[in-house]
Design an enzyme around this catalytic site. Structure first.
Site, PDB file in Angstrom:
ATOM      1  N   GLU A 184      -9.158   9.353   2.115  1.00  0.00           N
ATOM      2  CA  GLU A 184     -10.014   8.202   1.808  1.00  0.00           C
ATOM      3  C   GLU A 184     -10.531   7.533   3.067  1.00  0.00           C
ATOM      4  O   GLU A 184      -9.951   6.556   3.552  1.00  0.00           O
ATOM      5  CB  GLU A 184      -9.256   7.166   0.960  1.00  0.00           C
ATOM      6  CG  GLU A 184      -8.956   7.627  -0.448  1.00  0.00           C
ATOM      7  CD  GLU A 184      -8.278   6.557  -1.314  1.00  0.00           C
ATOM      8  OE1 GLU A 184      -7.942   5.469  -0.780  1.00  0.00           O
ATOM      9  OE2 GLU A 184      -8.091   6.802  -2.511  1.00  0.00           O
ATOM     10  N   GLU A 272      -7.602  12.150  -6.482  1.00  0.00           N
ATOM     11  CA  GLU A 272      -6.629  11.064  -6.653  1.00  0.00           C
ATOM     12  C   GLU A 272      -7.222  10.018  -7.585  1.00  0.00           C
ATOM     13  O   GLU A 272      -8.390   9.669  -7.480  1.00  0.00           O
ATOM     14  CB  GLU A 272      -6.294  10.414  -5.299  1.00  0.00           C
ATOM     15  CG  GLU A 272      -5.206   9.366  -5.397  1.00  0.00           C
ATOM     16  CD  GLU A 272      -4.995   8.607  -4.081  1.00  0.00           C
ATOM     17  OE1 GLU A 272      -4.716   9.251  -3.052  1.00  0.00           O
ATOM     18  OE2 GLU A 272      -5.132   7.366  -4.107  1.00  0.00           O
TER      19      GLU A 272
HETATM   20  C1  DCB Z   1      -5.574   4.745  -2.239  1.00  0.00           C
HETATM   21  C2  DCB Z   1      -4.779   5.594  -1.302  1.00  0.00           C
HETATM   22  C3  DCB Z   1      -3.311   5.667  -1.614  1.00  0.00           C
HETATM   23  C4  DCB Z   1      -2.882   4.361  -2.170  1.00  0.00           C
HETATM   24  C5  DCB Z   1      -3.581   4.196  -3.485  1.00  0.00           C
HETATM   25  C6  DCB Z   1      -3.316   2.865  -4.172  1.00  0.00           C
HETATM   26  O1  DCB Z   1      -5.919   3.568  -1.537  1.00  0.00           O
HETATM   27  F1  DCB Z   1      -5.267   6.857  -1.188  1.00  0.00           F
HETATM   28  O2  DCB Z   1      -2.607   6.019  -0.467  1.00  0.00           O
HETATM   29  O3  DCB Z   1      -1.480   4.353  -2.377  1.00  0.00           O
HETATM   30  O4  DCB Z   1      -4.980   4.364  -3.405  1.00  0.00           O
HETATM   31  O5  DCB Z   1      -3.711   1.807  -3.387  1.00  0.00           O
HETATM   32  C7  DCB Z   1      -0.784   3.210  -1.948  1.00  0.00           C
HETATM   33  C8  DCB Z   1       0.612   3.333  -2.502  1.00  0.00           C
HETATM   34  C9  DCB Z   1       1.480   2.219  -2.000  1.00  0.00           C
HETATM   35  C10 DCB Z   1       1.424   2.214  -0.489  1.00  0.00           C
HETATM   36  C11 DCB Z   1      -0.015   2.108  -0.017  1.00  0.00           C
HETATM   37  C12 DCB Z   1      -0.147   2.205   1.476  1.00  0.00           C
HETATM   38  O6  DCB Z   1       0.552   3.354  -3.910  1.00  0.00           O
HETATM   39  O7  DCB Z   1       2.800   2.390  -2.431  1.00  0.00           O
HETATM   40  O8  DCB Z   1       2.152   1.104  -0.004  1.00  0.00           O
HETATM   41  O9  DCB Z   1      -0.760   3.201  -0.555  1.00  0.00           O
HETATM   42  O10 DCB Z   1       0.368   3.380   1.937  1.00  0.00           O
HETATM   43  C13 DCB Z   1      -6.949   2.739  -1.981  1.00  0.00           C
HETATM   44  C14 DCB Z   1      -7.875   3.139  -2.895  1.00  0.00           C
HETATM   45  C15 DCB Z   1      -8.911   2.297  -3.287  1.00  0.00           C
HETATM   46  C16 DCB Z   1      -9.019   1.042  -2.724  1.00  0.00           C
HETATM   47  C17 DCB Z   1      -8.076   0.593  -1.810  1.00  0.00           C
HETATM   48  C18 DCB Z   1      -7.036   1.450  -1.436  1.00  0.00           C
HETATM   49  N1  DCB Z   1     -10.067   0.179  -3.103  1.00  0.00           N
HETATM   50  N2  DCB Z   1      -6.086   0.964  -0.498  1.00  0.00           N
HETATM   51  O11 DCB Z   1     -10.947   0.587  -3.838  1.00  0.00           O
HETATM   52  O12 DCB Z   1     -10.067  -1.005  -2.671  1.00  0.00           O
HETATM   53  O13 DCB Z   1      -6.179  -0.227  -0.145  1.00  0.00           O
HETATM   54  O14 DCB Z   1      -5.209   1.694  -0.016  1.00  0.00           O
END
Ligand code: DCB
Length: 555
Positions: A184, A272
């Site tokens: 991402e 994902e």
């Molecule tokens: C994506 C990432 C993934 C992330 C998930 C949920 O990030 F590919 O790594 O996973 O979506 O946010 C989270 C885990 C947490 C961990 C965190 C950091 O579930 O346990 O603490 O990663 O490693 C996204 C996707 C979309 C958006 C933001 C994120 N968005 N983000 O649209 O704003 O902030 O990571």
């Protein structure tokens, strides 16, 4: 699913003779089609069935050139949840969840990230363990270079090149490995141009070792900017573009954007997604998740759910209190995991052609097991003297009469009575129920029971005439409710949620409402249309008569 219906009935009270024989006939078959991806007696696994994948137009296709949909789970960051990378876990996903693919998430940055102080040998060992497990199980596996906090893949481009050089050397001869080169890309300063230049540096390195492997490339804004990729795509074959969504955050606007990109020819892979919000730990939105699934199935997109772990956050598949790392029971799953498992299990099984016909392979009604079941239950047969079932042929009025009479006779026999015989010569007032045809006595019966009536305008009963979906609904409604006494109560306004409910003739509205509310008939998967004036196909008849038979027998 059907097996479950039959099983729960069997577990219920009295087991009638027909039901018993149905159950015995169906248990082995039911479990075969149910455990769709299991290495069954024939040694079939997802990879054995589909072989080497490639990209044709917007579609991922298998070795035989048929469109294929990869579905499964992504791990969480393997550095933090290494225990879920094991063969037992993946076997559970394959055999119980019906997944055909796993994704190995290797965070590049963050605590213990591959490029930020993580033990690289250990992390590569986890990749290897995951790839080996998937390979042993005949599952596809995605190696995910999980760019997130580093925002732009160019930050660790040098390490990415070395990593993918090593991976593609190691797995060059694997036909089940897919390379996802940047999870991402995100952040205001990360442009599609940057991602493109990164991809142009990394992909040739992979291709040098593994010339035709499928590669997935992320898009900016956490892999939401597929529109930018569609405007300015990369120039490599066997390349797909990541679309990621979290149903609690990303809704119709992102589906619209993705549809436009697909319509412009962009091959998209949902490597994902979550059914919660984008943080991974907000509210779950089942309605939006289901809207996404309609979109995904309509476009035959592959989809991988985040994530296989028990972290106390809503995206996790396993309940936070459950420490098992394989063989989870359903109650040990968290809400997201339960949803995903049900979603995967609702997909058509992959092992085709279970019916004894030569013209049904790959047909939905065969994959769902309807054609086999309708045949084994003696309700429908192929065309005499051939192995053709004609699943897409329209069903004729005479055929409906025969099929319903067969079921009715079986019910009578099962109750210990002898079915009435109807003459082989016409006893209806209609001159076109010709004597000694395959349908003659069945038409006599159907007319006698007021299940099929003649056409008032022509004074004919029309045995060869095709049956529209609303006419079939009418016949089934009469058979189930008038003839077998099921509750005929209907709520006509329930039809209004279907876009073409206005096209249903007044006489057929109660029957259509009954069939829809009893799951005998459903709207089209894409837009919910009921198509009341369209001829029903023989495959549709197979599905519907099985539903009606179950309802009638359960009463
Ligand atoms: C994506 C990432 C993934 C992330 C998930 C949920 O990030 F590919 O790594 O996973 O979506 O946010 C989270 C885990 C947490 C961990 C965190 C950091 O579930 O346990 O603490 O990663 O490693 C996204 C996707 C979309 C958006 C933001 C994120 N968005 N983000 O649209 O704003 O902030 O990571």
């Amino acid at each position: 699913m059907r097996l479950h219906v039959i099983l729960s009935k069997a577990v219920g009270a009295a087991l009638s003779f027909l039901l018993a024989s149905t159950f015995v006939l169906f248990a082995p078959l039911g479990s075969l089609s149910h455990e769709a991806f299991v290495a069954d007696a024939a040694g079939q696994t997802p990879v054995a069935i589909h072989g080497k994948l490639s990209v044709r137009g917007t579609q991922l296709v298998d070795e035989a050139g048929n469109p294929v949909q990869l579905r499964g789970m992504s791990t969480h960051g393997m550095a933090w949840f290494p225990d879920y990378v094991n063969e037992g876990a993946f076997r559970t996903l394959r055999d119980d969840w019906h997944a055909n693919c796993v994704r190995l998430a290797l965070y590049t940055a963050e605590y213990n990230g591959y490029c930020t102080g993580g033990d690289q040998a250990y992390l590569k060992g986890l990749v290897d363990k995951g790839v080996s497990a998937a390979t042993n199980l005949g599952m596809y596996v995605i190696i995910d270079w999980h760019v997130l906090n580093d925002q732009s893949p160019t930050v660790y481009q040098g390490q990415a090149i070395e990593f993918f050089r090593e991976m593609s050397q190691k797995y060059a001869d694997h036909n089940n490995v897919i390379y996802e080169i940047c999870n991402e890309p995100n952040g205001e300063d990360t442009t599609w141009q940057q991602v493109k230049s990164y991809a142009e540096a990394v992909i040739p390195v992979i291709r040098e070792n593994d010339p035709d492997a499928v590669v997935i490339v992320g898009t900016p804004t956490w892999s939401q900017d597929v529109d930018q990729a569609a405007t300015d795509p990369l120039n490599f074959p066997n390349l797909m573009y990541a679309l990621h969504f979290y149903a609690g955050t990303h809704t119709q606007w992102l589906r619209d954007r993705a549809q436009q990109a697909i319509d412009r020819g962009l091959p998209i892979f949902v490597s994902e997604f979550g059914i919660c919000d984008a943080s991974g730990n907000g509210g779950i939105n089942i309605n939006e998740a289901n809207e996404w699934m309609k979109f995904i199935d309509k476009n035959n997109l592959s989809y991988m759910n985040w994530s296989l772990c028990n972290k106390a956050e809503s995206a996790s598949a396993i309940a936070s209190w459950c420490t098992k790392t394989s063989n989870w029971e359903e109650w040990e799953l968290a809400e997201s995991g339960k949803w995903m498992r049900n979603q995967l299990r609702s997909e058509p099984p992959e092992i085709p052609a279970i019916a004894p016909y030569d013209d049904v392979a790959g047909h939905w009604a065969d994959q769902k097991g309807y054609l086999k079941e309708v045949t084994d239950r003696g309700l429908m047969k192929g065309y005499t003297g051939t192995k053709h079932f004609g699943p897409n042929d329209g069903i004729q009025r005479g055929q409906v009469a025969v099929i319903l009479q067969r079921h009715d006779d079986a019910m009578t026999a099962k109750a210990g009575n002898t079915p009435a015989t109807y003459p082989e010569s016409n006893t209806t007032p209609f001159s076109d129920n010709l004597d000694k045809k395959y349908y003659t006595s069945a038409m006599n019966w159907a007319y006698d029971k007021q299940i099929i009536s003649g056409h008032r305008d022509t004074n004919l009963i029309d045995p060869y005439g095709l049956v529209t979906r609303q006419d079939l609904a009418t016949m089934l409604y009469r058979y189930a409710c008038d003839h077998h006494g099921l509750d005929a109560t209907v709520n006509l306004s329930s039809l209004n949620s279907h876009p073409d409910s206005g096209a249903i003739s007044n006489y057929a509205r109660p029957a259509m409402a009954w069939c829809v509310s009893h799951d005998v008939m459903s709207g089209s998967a894409s837009d919910g249309a009921l198509n009341p004036q369209k001829p029903a196909t023989r495959a549709e008849m197979a599905k519907m008569v099985l539903k009606v038979a179950d309802l009638v027998e359960a009463a």
